[in-house]
Write a protein that holds these residues in place. Sequence first.
Motif, mmCIF file in Angstrom:
data_model
loop_
_atom_site.group_PDB
_atom_site.id
_atom_site.type_symbol
_atom_site.label_atom_id
_atom_site.label_comp_id
_atom_site.label_asym_id
_atom_site.label_seq_id
_atom_site.Cartn_x
_atom_site.Cartn_y
_atom_site.Cartn_z
ATOM 1 N N GLY A 239 42.324 46.891 43.277
ATOM 2 C CA GLY A 239 43.211 47.948 42.788
ATOM 3 C C GLY A 239 42.468 49.046 42.042
ATOM 4 O O GLY A 239 42.592 50.233 42.388
ATOM 5 N N PRO A 240 41.668 48.704 41.014
ATOM 6 C CA PRO A 240 40.915 49.740 40.310
ATOM 7 C C PRO A 240 39.926 50.493 41.210
ATOM 8 O O PRO A 240 39.730 51.702 41.047
ATOM 9 C CB PRO A 240 40.181 48.966 39.215
ATOM 10 C CG PRO A 240 41.015 47.755 38.982
ATOM 11 C CD PRO A 240 41.593 47.414 40.326
ATOM 12 N N THR B 19 41.986 52.948 43.167
ATOM 13 C CA THR B 19 42.447 53.991 42.253
ATOM 14 C C THR B 19 41.326 54.964 41.899
ATOM 15 O O THR B 19 41.558 56.167 41.761
ATOM 16 C CB THR B 19 43.033 53.355 40.972
ATOM 17 O OG1 THR B 19 44.131 52.519 41.359
ATOM 18 C CG2 THR B 19 43.512 54.403 39.994
ATOM 19 N N ALA C 29 41.241 57.927 44.139
ATOM 20 C CA ALA C 29 42.576 58.520 44.330
ATOM 21 C C ALA C 29 42.514 59.955 44.844
ATOM 22 O O ALA C 29 43.331 60.354 45.677
ATOM 23 C CB ALA C 29 43.378 58.450 43.035
#
Length: 117
Positions: A9-10, A13, A16
């Motif tokens: 997830g990080p 992100t 992004a």
Amino acid sequence: MNFPLDELGPAVTARAETWERLRLDWQIRPVAPNHGKPVVVSEFESTTWLGGLLIWISGEAELDAVRVSDDQAVSKHYDLTGLDGLEALLGELDALLTAGHVPDAAVVHQCPAAPAS
């Protein structure tokens, strides 16, 4: 070695800006126990590409991406040993989606057509 599955997830992100520019939507599912071999599954989609990424606790990873316009698929297996490997994988995905650069050792194939209803 156990791969830190919660780091997907990080890592996604952190890129992004690239995903926004490509209008790419990511869905990352919670880590699943998967019969004693935990896995994190994610999917990505835009009007141009769709695909998925699976990463097991062992560090084994599978990337699949399909170009919507012609159903050309790119698949690659990875053996991740740490976060640097995850960054390399996401870098290769970025290069594929932005410049059409197929990662070394990837398999390019045609997705079968969906059956007519």
